[in-house]
Motif scaffolding. Structure first.
Motif, PDB file in Angstrom:
ATOM      1  N   GLN A 156       0.847  -1.200   0.000  1.00 32.09           N
ATOM      2  CA  GLN A 156       0.000   0.000   0.000  1.00 32.09           C
ATOM      3  C   GLN A 156       0.875   1.241   0.000  1.00 32.09           C
ATOM      4  N   LEU A 157       0.583   2.181  -0.928  1.00 32.39           N
ATOM      5  CA  LEU A 157       1.408   3.388  -1.017  1.00 32.39           C
ATOM      6  C   LEU A 157       0.943   4.487  -0.074  1.00 32.39           C
ATOM      7  N   HIS A 158      -0.381   4.658   0.043  1.00 32.66           N
ATOM      8  CA  HIS A 158      -0.897   5.804   0.800  1.00 32.66           C
ATOM      9  C   HIS A 158      -2.040   5.352   1.701  1.00 32.66           C
ATOM     10  N   ALA A 159      -2.057   5.896   2.905  1.00 40.30           N
ATOM     11  CA  ALA A 159      -3.069   5.480   3.879  1.00 40.30           C
ATOM     12  C   ALA A 159      -4.482   5.816   3.419  1.00 40.30           C
ATOM     13  N   ASN A 160      -4.623   6.894   2.654  1.00 36.81           N
ATOM     14  CA  ASN A 160      -5.978   7.318   2.277  1.00 36.81           C
ATOM     15  C   ASN A 160      -6.454   6.702   0.964  1.00 36.81           C
ATOM     16  N   ALA A 161      -5.695   5.787   0.411  1.00 36.31           N
ATOM     17  CA  ALA A 161      -6.070   5.207  -0.881  1.00 36.31           C
ATOM     18  C   ALA A 161      -6.065   3.679  -0.779  1.00 36.31           C
ATOM     19  N   PRO A 162      -7.137   3.111  -0.205  1.00 36.20           N
ATOM     20  CA  PRO A 162      -7.181   1.661  -0.053  1.00 36.20           C
ATOM     21  C   PRO A 162      -7.024   0.968  -1.403  1.00 36.20           C
ATOM     22  N   ASN A 163      -6.293  -0.118  -1.403  1.00 34.04           N
ATOM     23  CA  ASN A 163      -6.010  -0.875  -2.634  1.00 34.04           C
ATOM     24  C   ASN A 163      -5.354  -0.021  -3.708  1.00 34.04           C
ATOM     25  N   ASN A 164      -4.736   1.068  -3.283  1.00 32.41           N
ATOM     26  CA  ASN A 164      -3.980   1.946  -4.183  1.00 32.41           C
ATOM     27  C   ASN A 164      -4.857   2.602  -5.250  1.00 32.41           C
ATOM     28  N   ILE A 165      -6.137   2.678  -4.984  1.00 29.25           N
ATOM     29  CA  ILE A 165      -7.041   3.254  -5.991  1.00 29.25           C
ATOM     30  C   ILE A 165      -7.163   4.756  -5.787  1.00 29.25           C
ATOM     31  N   VAL A 166      -6.840   5.487  -6.859  1.00 26.33           N
ATOM     32  CA  VAL A 166      -6.976   6.943  -6.836  1.00 26.33           C
ATOM     33  C   VAL A 166      -8.443   7.308  -6.987  1.00 26.33           C
ATOM     34  N   MET A 167      -9.089   6.708  -7.989  1.00 29.96           N
ATOM     35  CA  MET A 167     -10.495   7.000  -8.247  1.00 29.96           C
ATOM     36  C   MET A 167     -11.043   5.972  -9.217  1.00 29.96           C
ATOM     37  N   GLU A 168     -12.355   5.860  -9.219  1.00 27.76           N
ATOM     38  CA  GLU A 168     -13.062   5.079 -10.240  1.00 27.76           C
ATOM     39  C   GLU A 168     -13.985   6.060 -10.942  1.00 27.76           C
ATOM     40  N   TRP A 169     -13.991   5.995 -12.257  1.00 29.65           N
ATOM     41  CA  TRP A 169     -14.673   7.036 -13.041  1.00 29.65           C
ATOM     42  C   TRP A 169     -15.342   6.359 -14.217  1.00 29.65           C
ATOM     43  N   GLU A 170     -16.434   6.916 -14.689  1.00 23.33           N
ATOM     44  CA  GLU A 170     -17.062   6.312 -15.856  1.00 23.33           C
ATOM     45  C   GLU A 170     -17.669   7.363 -16.766  1.00 23.33           C
ATOM     46  N   ALA A 171     -17.850   6.958 -18.013  1.00 26.67           N
ATOM     47  CA  ALA A 171     -18.492   7.821 -19.011  1.00 26.67           C
ATOM     48  C   ALA A 171     -19.371   6.942 -19.881  1.00 26.67           C
ATOM     49  N   GLY A 172     -20.427   7.522 -20.420  1.00 25.22           N
ATOM     50  CA  GLY A 172     -21.299   6.802 -21.339  1.00 25.22           C
ATOM     51  C   GLY A 172     -22.441   6.113 -20.623  1.00 25.22           C
ATOM     52  N   ASP A 173     -23.149   5.310 -21.366  1.00 22.69           N
ATOM     53  CA  ASP A 173     -24.378   4.678 -20.879  1.00 22.69           C
ATOM     54  C   ASP A 173     -24.144   3.177 -20.759  1.00 22.69           C
ATOM     55  N   ARG A 174     -23.970   2.757 -19.526  1.00 19.61           N
ATOM     56  CA  ARG A 174     -23.604   1.364 -19.302  1.00 19.61           C
ATOM     57  C   ARG A 174     -24.729   0.402 -19.705  1.00 19.61           C
ATOM     58  N   ALA A 175     -25.949   0.714 -19.284  1.00 22.37           N
ATOM     59  CA  ALA A 175     -27.067  -0.198 -19.532  1.00 22.37           C
ATOM     60  C   ALA A 175     -27.321  -0.336 -21.035  1.00 22.37           C
TER      61      ALA A 175
END
Lengths: 791, 158, 287
Positions: A156-175
């Protein structure tokens, strides 16, 4: 009768040789390392040899005893300044932000992270002393691959980023996209890796900082593409001092390609040390330092799926990307794989359903941020590779699949459904047709068939791209939550001095793009003054209006338009003053060819020089008019521009060695109106070779311990002249309706168009062997292994 | 410190240098000839190319002490003050440079290339410039510029 | 890119250089063209306290053609590349040298320096091996002549004694029934060979009467390919014979793998380039 519309431009559209060049070809340029100040100290850094470690002790005594060493500072000394800011987070989602400090404090998270700075009277002594600083580390496990980093149990690199994830982001229409795939006749899927690259401007980065204790003011020379932005970030965010206490100057810049946009720790530690010691401080990276610690580009791992019908209609695109952002967030890092990538993954095609999911990830590697194209090469590579993959799957000519799915001219302005402003204008088929004609497409396929019977592997690759330039309108980038949160406008001030000479100051920051020449061409034509009478000034926050700088192929579309706006204001004022001088009604005055006159009576004209003189001496001005012709504009474009084009490459693969011979490269680009075709062509050439380099040569490689194995130019292969092809160029011209110049941008187009062009050609060459996909770079070994079915 | 005497761009200099002083640092720091650049630390990029006794060398891989008694020409001295060498003219004319950082070294290498091979083919130019990296131009206009300069230098009225 | 401090000495005779080597021993390094040593010093991979610059020793420079070709150890690559007589008498030398580094490297780098350094990825070592050249050395105990086959001992290690200098390299003049060639697969960044192959062939009465093949770049040291050579001896030297022989190249040597080329791929390329070198060598036979 002469009217404005009758006048032929004298300079715009001409391939004028650059006014920048006389200095540069004679060695009289001033780059950062050429700057010497009295009593200046030189910095050498102690950098982490570990990718991840605790710093347990730093002992500088031996270094301080070296004659000529003035000081050694560590991160602990600089806790009075803030970490560097991340100014563009991924929009509408939570970002777990961690940014670097001026020097590491307690923990290092990538190889090359600076741990201590040595200041000495000369650079040789500083370098010697850096080796004498004893740092004790306790190494920690490291992770370098984005997919590995998000696994449970990963370091783990940073205490505030579990699993080293910076962010999850999406665009468009999934359904809608899932539905399209559920109903599809054909689905193709591939892993697409857009490898990590090192931008490698030929000049490395550096900073010279000076502090005046009497005024509390800093002057900082920096290798920056955006000095006004650096001034803002360094004062408001890092030092907490008034913005007015810092003057930033970009001298000649030896290439940037994105790497020089960002706020770096050397800006902070040189300023801090200059203030502390009361002496100017210079830091210049060595190349191996640049490779370990300045930003890298790309590094996406993507699962791509495309679906369609057997008639060649593409009906859906689904993309999941892991974007490796490195050990910390660089200035605009999260914006690249989101706003500038996920929103344009459908490229030049009218794809009814598309969805993109991006996971930003921390790893023990150098920070990743914008590199020439910044998100758009990744998008373009992805869609163009998948379209070829689809064409092969249904047995259809790749040119025809493209033609069939192009957004049609009557569909503009075109909404792609991914959260972008509408594509401004486009006509994609003519560029494809022109490229096919230049290459002799029909003849090539016949030659290819014959070559195959001889056991030769020749292939042709097509890339039809579109990109986003003119970043960025407040209407898009400034929307709440989109990330930057402010319009990235550009500024220009135009003054006509009393001698009739025109001085333009711009917030744009040319560093090889020929903007001084291009801007001067526009100014000379608009004002009807001799080209030589126009001076373009840039690069110094003292004396230029606030602007956001040069990147994202924005300087002509946004910066050039800001100039045009100021010129319009100058002309309007000149007309009012001329009306006063001619004792006419202002509404009857026309301005053309450098003169103002009553419509129909050009013989009684007042020249701009006469008007400027009158405005300057100021003893007979119309009621309420201020002296001087001096106008400033800040241009916030209503939309981006969307340049496009088709590139075609022909390769022959040596099946014994896997060596790829890129035999022809054809580029038909549409960047709207051309102000200086020579300069545009140069931008296209250079961009293309960077894209080709990604396809064939370049890759930053870390070992599993986080050591950069491609840490010098001995290992990281940027192309030489002998590795680059001859490039055949042509243009179609579809003016942009967004700006009054009708221009679209050209700085990144080549890079955005090139990589997939080469890869598609290689895969076409190897199609008889059943090769359907290959990752970049297509090194001889990788190609050889594909041929020998060992991939 | 070692005393060296050398001629740079026609001017004779005598200076004390540390033996480890690289020629590029000597030129840039001691003589203020900053047209010679540094782009790498492994002798790859060629931004530092100067002429040493008439042939091109990487001044980052040459010690100043090795140049005692030598004649050095840098980009600042390639053509007499106020004039341009045909290569400089051709680079300007044909847009053979963008940021300009590699340009001095590129031109100095091209000058040596043309001295060894006055009428190179485009392919020979590309191979002849393998010691110089340019990240801006894609080399297309550099090759054109060197070809054009070769033609001009080879013509009778040159 | 700044070397550690050192003391600089510039002898003007071989005898003087050897005296200095005796005096300073392991603290001293010889500086010839400097294009291996200075980069290593700049990265502080090498930090000698004494540098003995031998470029001012006139007797080490130059090419003399008599029965053989005598190339002074201090002769630069570019002197070899552009030597008109060599192009006639031993064309493989200028051809191979033209593939080394770049113009600037060739303007400074020397034949003797390259051999003494014995970089596993040097180009010329393979050529020297197939030419069966003699390495002339001088030391405190006089001079000796070392056959190329005995000169390369291991990675960066030669038969040169610590206080010896290479003074010259003796290469044969090639007859019209002899041909030699060098081919390389250059690394895209460094241009060192990922695999380099040199070949020498002599044809007598339609048969291969002598054959030497050497590989550089692929392993820890330049290596003769004896099995390959022996397979070709006595054959007609046809494409098939060459291909069959080349398939034996690399068998008796250690092949290294790295990020630029795996061991497996290098091994395959050793065979391909050995074949190409042999074909090219055969093509160089004029009678």
């Amino acid at each position: 009768m002469t009217t404005e519309s009758d006048l032929k431009p004298r300079y715009v559209g001409q391939s004028m040789k650059r006014r920048e060049d006389p200095q540069l070809i004679t060695g009289r340029g001033t780059y950062l390392d050429d700057i010497k100040l009295p009593a200046m100290l030189h910095v050498a850094l102690v950098r982490s040899p570990y990718a991840h470690a605790q710093i347990t002790a730093i002992d500088a005594r031996r270094a301080l005893n070296r004659r000529g060493v003035v000081a050694v500072f560590t991160g602990q000394d600089m806790l009075d300044i803030n970490p560097l800011p991340c100014a563009w987070q991924a929009g509408r989602v939570t970002n777990h932000v961690n940014t670097p400090r001026a020097l590491a404090v307690d923990t290092v998270r990538h190889v090359g992270e600076p741990v201590a700075m040595v200041l000495a009277e000369d650079r040789y002594v500083a370098r010697d002393a850096a080796d004498m600083v004893d740092v004790s580390y306790e190494p920690l496990p490291a992770v370098v691959d984005a997919r590995d980093a998000i696994q449970p149990g990963a370091p783990q690199l940073h205490a505030n980023a579990p699993n080293n994830i910076v962010m999850e982001w999406e665009a468009g229409d999934r359904a809608k996209t899932d539905a399209a795939f559920a109903q599809a006749e054909v689905v193709v899927a591939e892993p697409i890796i857009n490898q990590r690259l090192i931008p490698t401007p030929m000049e490395t980065r550096g900073t010279v900082a000076r502090y005046d204790a009497a005024t509390g003011e800093f002057t900082v020379w920096m290798t920056s593409q955006a000095p006004h932005v650096m001034r803002l970030l360094l004062t408001a965010f890092v030092f907490g001092i008034p913005e007015t206490k810092l003057r930033c100057i970009s001298p000649h810049i030896g290439g940037g390609f994105g790497q020089k946009i960002f706020c770096y720790n050397d800006m902070a530690f040189t300023m801090w040390a200059a203030r502390k010691l009361g002496r100017p401080v210079k830091f210049v990276e060595e190349r191996s330092e640049n490779y370990r610690a300045s930003t890298h580009g790309r590094d996406h791992i993507t699962d791509a799926e495309l679906c369609g019908r057997r008639d060649g209609t593409i009906t859906g695109l689904r993309v999941k990307t892991h974007a490796n952002l490195g050990a910390y967030l660089s200035t605009i890092a999260p914006g690249i794989p989101t706003t500038l990538y996920g929103r344009i993954i459908t490229g030049v095609y009218a794809i009814p359903a598309a969805y993109c999911h991006v996971t930003g990830v921390y790893t023990n590697t150098a920070m990743v941020d914008a590199y020439r194209g910044a998100g758009r090469p990744e998008a373009s590579y992805l869609i163009e590779r998948m379209v070829d993959r689809f064409a092969a799957e249904i047995g259809m000519d790749p040119a025809e699949v493209r033609r069939k799915n192009f957004i049609q001219p009557d569909q503009f302005p075109y909404e792609n459904g991914l959260g972008l402003l509408p594509y401004d204008s486009g006509n994609y088929a003519p560029a494809l047709d022109k490229a096919l004609e230049m290459v002799g497409y029909a003849d090539f396929r016949a030659l290819q068939a014959e070559a195959r019977t001889q056991g030769r592997y020749v292939g042709l690759g097509i890339s039809s791209y579109v990109e986003i330039c003119g970043v960025a309108p407040s209407a898009w980038i400034g929307l709440a939550g989109e990330g930057w949160g402010a319009g990235l406008f550009e500024s220009a001030n135009v003054r006509v001095h009393l001698t009739g000479k025109v001085v333009v100051t711009t917030g744009s920051l040319p560093h090889g793009q020929g903007l001084e020449t291009t801007f001067a061409q526009i100014v000379a034509d608009e004002l009807g003054v001799p080209y030589a009478d126009v001076e373009i000034e840039w690069g110094d926050t003292q004396g230029t209006p606030f602007g956001y700088g040069t990147y994202g192929s924005r300087s002509l579309t946004v910066g050039g338009t800001a100039i045009k706006k100021s010129l319009d204001k100058i002309k309007a004022k000149a007309k009012r003053l001329a009306a006063h001088m001619l004792e006419a009604n202002a509404d009857d005055i026309e301005f053309a060819d450098g003169k103002a006159f009553v419509r129909g009576a050009p013989a009684q004209a007042k020249t701009l020089a006469e008007i400027a003189l009158q405005a300057s001496v100021a003893y007979s001005l119309p009621e309420g008019m201020e002296p001087f012709l001096d106008e400033t504009s800040y241009y916030d474009p209503p939309n981006c521009t969307f340049p496009f084009g088709t590139h075609i490459g022909i390769v022959e693969v040596d099946p014994e060695t896997g060596h790829v011979d890129l035999q022809r490269y054809i580029a038909v680009d549409d960047c709207g109106n051309l102000i200086n075709p020579l300069v545009v062509e140069g931008q296209i050439h250079g961009g293309i070779v960077q894209g080709i380099a990604q396809a064939l040569y370049e890759q930053a490689i870390y070992d599993t311990n986080g050591q950069l194995l491609t840490g010098t130019l001995l290992d990281y292969a940027i192309p030489t002249a002998a590795m680059a092809p001859h490039i055949e160029t042509a243009h179609t011209i579809t003016p942009s309706p967004v700006n009054p110049l009708g221009v679209k941008g050209a700085g990144e187009a080549g890079t955005i168009g090139a990589a997939q062009c080469v890869m598609n050609a290689i895969i076409d060459a190897l199609a008889p062997l059943g090769v359907k996909h290959m990752q970049m770079p297509a090194t001889p070994e990788r190609v050889w292994k594909a041929i020998h079915k060992e991939l | 410190m070692t005393k060296i005497t050398l001629t740079v761009n026609g001017t004779r200099y005598t200076r004390d240098v540390e033996p480890r002083t690289l020629l590029v640092h000597f030129l840039r720091e001691q003589l203020n000839l900053t047209g010679t650049h540094i782009g790498c630390d492994t002798s790859q990029c060629g931004a530092c190319v100067v002429h040493l006794n008439g042939v091109s060398v990487k001044s980052c891989t040459t010690l100043a002490v090795q140049c005692d008694g030598a004649e050095i020409t840098t980009i600042e001295g390639l053509a007499p003050e106020g004039t341009l060498h045909p290569l400089q003219e051709a680079f300007w004319e044909l847009h053979g440079l963008q940021c300009g950082y590699c340009t001095p070294g590129m031109i100095m290498s091209a000058a040596d290339l043309l001295a060894k091979n006055p009428h190179p083919t485009p392919s020979e130019i590309r191979h002849g410039l393998e010691g110089n990296l340019c990240r801006c131009t894609g080399y297309e206009n550099i090759v054109r510029a060197v070809s054009s300069a070769a033609e001009k230098m080879g013509s009778p009225d040159a | 890119m700044i070397p550690s401090p050192f003391e600089y000495l510039a002898p003007t005779s071989v005898a003087e250089a050897i005296t200095l080597l005796q005096e300073y021993g392991e603290d001293a390094k010889i500086l010839a063209g400097g294009h291996s040593l200075i980069p290593a010093m700049k990265l502080r991979l090498s930090a000698p306290s004494i540098l003995i610059d031998i470029t001012r020793i006139a007797e080490l420079r130059g090419i003399v053609v008599n029965g053989n070709i005598n190339i002074g150890a201090g002769t630069t690559w570019q002197m070899i590349e552009h030597h008109p007589e060599l192009k006639q008498l031993c064309p493989v030398l200028p051809q191979a040298v033209a593939r080394i580094g770049d113009i600037q490297v060739r303007n400074r780098g020397t034949l003797g320096g390259s051999l003494a350094h014995a970089d596993p990825a040097a180009d010329i070592t393979a050529v020297v091996l197939v030419l069966d050249a003699q390495i002339r050395t001088q030391g405190p105990n006089g001079s000796r002549s070392i056959p190329a086959a005995d000169f390369f001992v291991d990675m960066l290690t030669t038969a040169l004694e610590p206080e010896e200098l290479i003074t010259a390299i003796i290469c044969p003049r090639l007859g019209t029934d002899e041909g030699a060639a060098y081919t390389k697969f250059p690394h895209p960044a460094s241009r060192y060979p990922i695999v380099g192959a040199a070949a020498y062939l002599k044809m007598s009465d339609g048969k291969v009467s002598a054959c030497r093949v050497a590989i550089t770049g692929a392993g820890p040291m330049p290596t003769r390919q004896i099995a390959c050579e022996q397979a070709l001896l006595g054959t007609d030297g046809s494409d098939t014979a060459i291909a069959n022989a080349a398939a034996l190249a690399g068998q008796e040597m250690e092949i290294l793998g790295d990020i630029h080329a795996s061991e497996e791929y290098r091994r395959a390329m050793v065979q391909v380039y050995a074949k190409r070198a042999l074909l090219k060598a055969r093509g160089a036979i004029t009678s």
